[in-house]
Design an enzyme around this catalytic site. Structure first.
Site, PDB file in Angstrom:
ATOM      1  N   SER A 148       0.855  -1.185   0.000  1.00  0.00           N
ATOM      2  CA  SER A 148       0.000   0.000   0.000  1.00  0.00           C
ATOM      3  C   SER A 148       0.889   1.232   0.000  1.00  0.00           C
ATOM      4  O   SER A 148       2.009   1.202   0.538  1.00  0.00           O
ATOM      5  CB  SER A 148      -0.873   0.011   1.259  1.00  0.00           C
ATOM      6  OG  SER A 148      -1.516   1.258   1.396  1.00  0.00           O
ATOM      7  N   TYR A 161      -1.898  -0.192  10.499  1.00  0.00           N
ATOM      8  CA  TYR A 161      -1.973  -0.575   9.074  1.00  0.00           C
ATOM      9  C   TYR A 161      -0.705  -0.134   8.348  1.00  0.00           C
ATOM     10  O   TYR A 161      -0.128  -0.892   7.568  1.00  0.00           O
ATOM     11  CB  TYR A 161      -3.217   0.061   8.449  1.00  0.00           C
ATOM     12  CG  TYR A 161      -3.464  -0.331   7.005  1.00  0.00           C
ATOM     13  CD1 TYR A 161      -4.102  -1.527   6.679  1.00  0.00           C
ATOM     14  CD2 TYR A 161      -3.061   0.494   5.958  1.00  0.00           C
ATOM     15  CE1 TYR A 161      -4.336  -1.887   5.354  1.00  0.00           C
ATOM     16  CE2 TYR A 161      -3.286   0.144   4.629  1.00  0.00           C
ATOM     17  CZ  TYR A 161      -3.928  -1.043   4.332  1.00  0.00           C
ATOM     18  OH  TYR A 161      -4.155  -1.392   3.017  1.00  0.00           O
TER      19      TYR A 161
HETATM   20  N1  LIG Z   1      -8.926  -0.935  -1.449  1.00  0.00           N
HETATM   21  C1  LIG Z   1      -7.909  -0.075  -1.404  1.00  0.00           C
HETATM   22  O1  LIG Z   1      -8.075   1.164  -1.619  1.00  0.00           O
HETATM   23  C2  LIG Z   1      -6.521  -0.586  -1.128  1.00  0.00           C
HETATM   24  C3  LIG Z   1      -5.457   0.327  -1.236  1.00  0.00           C
HETATM   25  C4  LIG Z   1      -4.170  -0.121  -1.002  1.00  0.00           C
HETATM   26  C5  LIG Z   1      -3.938  -1.458  -0.679  1.00  0.00           C
HETATM   27  N2  LIG Z   1      -4.996  -2.337  -0.582  1.00  0.00           N
HETATM   28  C6  LIG Z   1      -4.689  -3.718  -0.249  1.00  0.00           C
HETATM   29  O2  LIG Z   1      -5.291  -4.565  -1.225  1.00  0.00           O
HETATM   30  C7  LIG Z   1      -5.494  -5.860  -0.637  1.00  0.00           C
HETATM   31  C8  LIG Z   1      -6.904  -6.331  -0.930  1.00  0.00           C
HETATM   32  O3  LIG Z   1      -7.813  -5.501  -0.206  1.00  0.00           O
HETATM   33  P1  LIG Z   1      -9.232  -5.087  -0.795  1.00  0.00           P
HETATM   34  O4  LIG Z   1      -9.247  -3.625  -0.943  1.00  0.00           O
HETATM   35  O5  LIG Z   1      -9.559  -5.956  -1.950  1.00  0.00           O
HETATM   36  O6  LIG Z   1     -10.138  -5.400   0.489  1.00  0.00           O
HETATM   37  P2  LIG Z   1     -11.284  -6.467   0.779  1.00  0.00           P
HETATM   38  O7  LIG Z   1     -11.703  -6.198   2.167  1.00  0.00           O
HETATM   39  O8  LIG Z   1     -12.291  -6.421  -0.308  1.00  0.00           O
HETATM   40  O9  LIG Z   1     -10.506  -7.857   0.685  1.00  0.00           O
HETATM   41  C9  LIG Z   1      -9.681  -8.340   1.714  1.00  0.00           C
HETATM   42  C10 LIG Z   1      -9.954  -9.822   1.881  1.00  0.00           C
HETATM   43  O10 LIG Z   1      -9.056 -10.353   2.878  1.00  0.00           O
HETATM   44  C11 LIG Z   1      -9.772 -11.315   3.619  1.00  0.00           C
HETATM   45  N3  LIG Z   1      -9.169 -11.572   4.930  1.00  0.00           N
HETATM   46  C12 LIG Z   1      -9.188 -10.783   6.036  1.00  0.00           C
HETATM   47  N4  LIG Z   1      -8.598 -11.421   7.060  1.00  0.00           N
HETATM   48  C13 LIG Z   1      -8.189 -12.628   6.582  1.00  0.00           C
HETATM   49  C14 LIG Z   1      -7.514 -13.722   7.171  1.00  0.00           C
HETATM   50  N5  LIG Z   1      -7.129 -13.716   8.461  1.00  0.00           N
HETATM   51  N6  LIG Z   1      -7.249 -14.806   6.399  1.00  0.00           N
HETATM   52  C15 LIG Z   1      -7.633 -14.826   5.097  1.00  0.00           C
HETATM   53  N7  LIG Z   1      -8.282 -13.824   4.493  1.00  0.00           N
HETATM   54  C16 LIG Z   1      -8.562 -12.729   5.233  1.00  0.00           C
HETATM   55  C17 LIG Z   1     -11.168 -10.683   3.773  1.00  0.00           C
HETATM   56  O11 LIG Z   1     -12.111 -11.686   4.146  1.00  0.00           O
HETATM   57  C18 LIG Z   1     -11.380 -10.115   2.383  1.00  0.00           C
HETATM   58  O12 LIG Z   1     -12.026 -11.038   1.523  1.00  0.00           O
HETATM   59  C19 LIG Z   1      -5.173  -5.709   0.842  1.00  0.00           C
HETATM   60  O13 LIG Z   1      -3.857  -6.182   1.078  1.00  0.00           O
HETATM   61  C20 LIG Z   1      -5.243  -4.203   1.071  1.00  0.00           C
HETATM   62  O14 LIG Z   1      -4.476  -3.805   2.166  1.00  0.00           O
HETATM   63  C21 LIG Z   1      -6.276  -1.928  -0.801  1.00  0.00           C
END
Ligand SMILES: NC(=O)c1ccc[n+]([C@@H]2O[C@H](COP(=O)([O-])OP(=O)(O)OC[C@H]3O[C@@H](n4cnc5c(N)ncnc54)[C@H](O)[C@@H]3O)[C@@H](O)[C@H]2O)c1
Length: 288
Positions: A148, A161
């Site tokens: 991120s 985070y």
């Molecule tokens: N959405 C954004 O703006 C953004 C920005 C930067 C980075 N990210 C990163 O992208 C990645 C995906 O996030 P997203 O935005 O798709 O969010 P999301 O919440 O849609 O997906 C995250 C998934 O991780 C799963 N999860 C949580 N705890 C878990 C565990 N203990 N074991 C297995 N699975 C688990 C959740 O059930 C969920 O399905 C993450 O690493 C997040 O930090 C997202």
């Protein structure tokens, strides 16, 4: 090197695949003919996700789901063994699961434990259990860890985070270096750095009817850049969004690095005494 990776018959395992960016990646890889294993906490989201992903499958690609809590290394070992038993070689590991619990420097110790357990230990657990086999196999392999910008410019508001994502950046850089040193030329490492992306993490109440928030990208756009980044063997796969251009990202990262080099206060970007300088830095014309 990456040309053999995204081919029909290859395999991918994605953590956090029940939602958001992980689910979009699962669908894309299945549509390219890769066998895909979705790993996430068990339950309805994962069941729905595997059914959705199966509809994208081409070239007889298989789609399976294995409920996995990435914070638990034994669960990762079971995941590894399950995927090898199902698909044989593992060509792509995407350590992507994360939570966004808030922890301040001296508050919310339980949130710190959860956040580091999932976001950072989840990645370390994935590397510890999958990488040795990926090095030993004869086919091409890649590891994508989802980081991120919050792990690079570390904005105030959620120290836990930011720390977890800074850790993901560092461990992925170390991984790339150690693979190079070990002569593991068939295995590559990549840090995916999404921008503001419309997922349940940014809008927990989102449904298929929710409008795209201003400035956000769709998870599919992030996956477009992921595929391009893998095809061109980029280590840092840095995504813009509709409010942050690549140039803005470069300037923000430069400012953050310059805090150390120029001896400014920590997080000077958000320090009143440096606000005007930061604005000038962002607005400056490119030199040369
Ligand atoms: N959405 C954004 O703006 C953004 C920005 C930067 C980075 N990210 C990163 O992208 C990645 C995906 O996030 P997203 O935005 O798709 O969010 P999301 O919440 O849609 O997906 C995250 C998934 O991780 C799963 N999860 C949580 N705890 C878990 C565990 N203990 N074991 C297995 N699975 C688990 C959740 O059930 C969920 O399905 C993450 O690493 C997040 O930090 C997202």
């Amino acid at each position: 090197m990456t040309d053999e990776l995204l081919q029909p018959g290859r395999s991918a395992v994605i953590t956090g695949a029940a939602s958001g960016i992980g689910l979009a990646a699962a669908k894309r890889f299945a549509s390219l003919g890769l066998n895909v294993c979705l790993a996430d906490l068990g339950g309805r989201n994962l069941d729905d996700a595997v059914a959705q992903t199966a509809r994208w499958s081409r070239f007889d690609a298989r789609v399976i789901a294995l409920p996995t809590d990435v914070a638990d290394i034994d669960a990762l070992r079971r995941l590894h063994d399950g995927v090898r038993a199902a698909f044989g070689d593992i060509n792509l590991l995407m350590n992507n699961a994360a939570v966004n619990d808030k922890g301040g420097p001296w508050t919310d110790v339980a949130a710190w434990r959860r956040t580091l357990g999932v976001n950072l230990w989840g990645v370390i657990n994935g590397l510890q259990t999958f990488v040795p086999g990926m090095i030993a196999q004869k086919t091409r392999a890649a590891i994508v860890n989802t980081g991120s910008k919050q792990g690079i410019t570390t904005p105030p508001g959620n120290a836990a985070y930011n720390v977890s994502k800074a850790g993901v950046k560092v461990v992925t850089e170390q991984l790339a270096h150690e693979l190079r040193q070990a002569g593991a030329t068939r295995v590559s490492a990549h840090l995916l750095i999404p921008g503001f992306t419309f997922t349940r993490m940014t809008l927990p109440t989102m449904t298929s009817q929710s409008p795209l928030p201003p400035g956000a990208w769709l998870a599919d756009q992030v996956v477009d850049l992921l595929v391009q980044g893998l095809e061109s063997d980029q280590f840092y796969i840095l995504c813009p969004d509709d409010q942050t251009t690549p140039e803005m990202d470069r300037r923000r990262m430069q400012w953050a690095a310059d805090d150390v080099i120029k001896g400014r206060p920590a997080l000077s970007r958000w320090h009143a005494d440096h606000a005007a300088d930061f604005r000038r830095h962002m607005d400056a014309k490119d030199e040369g």
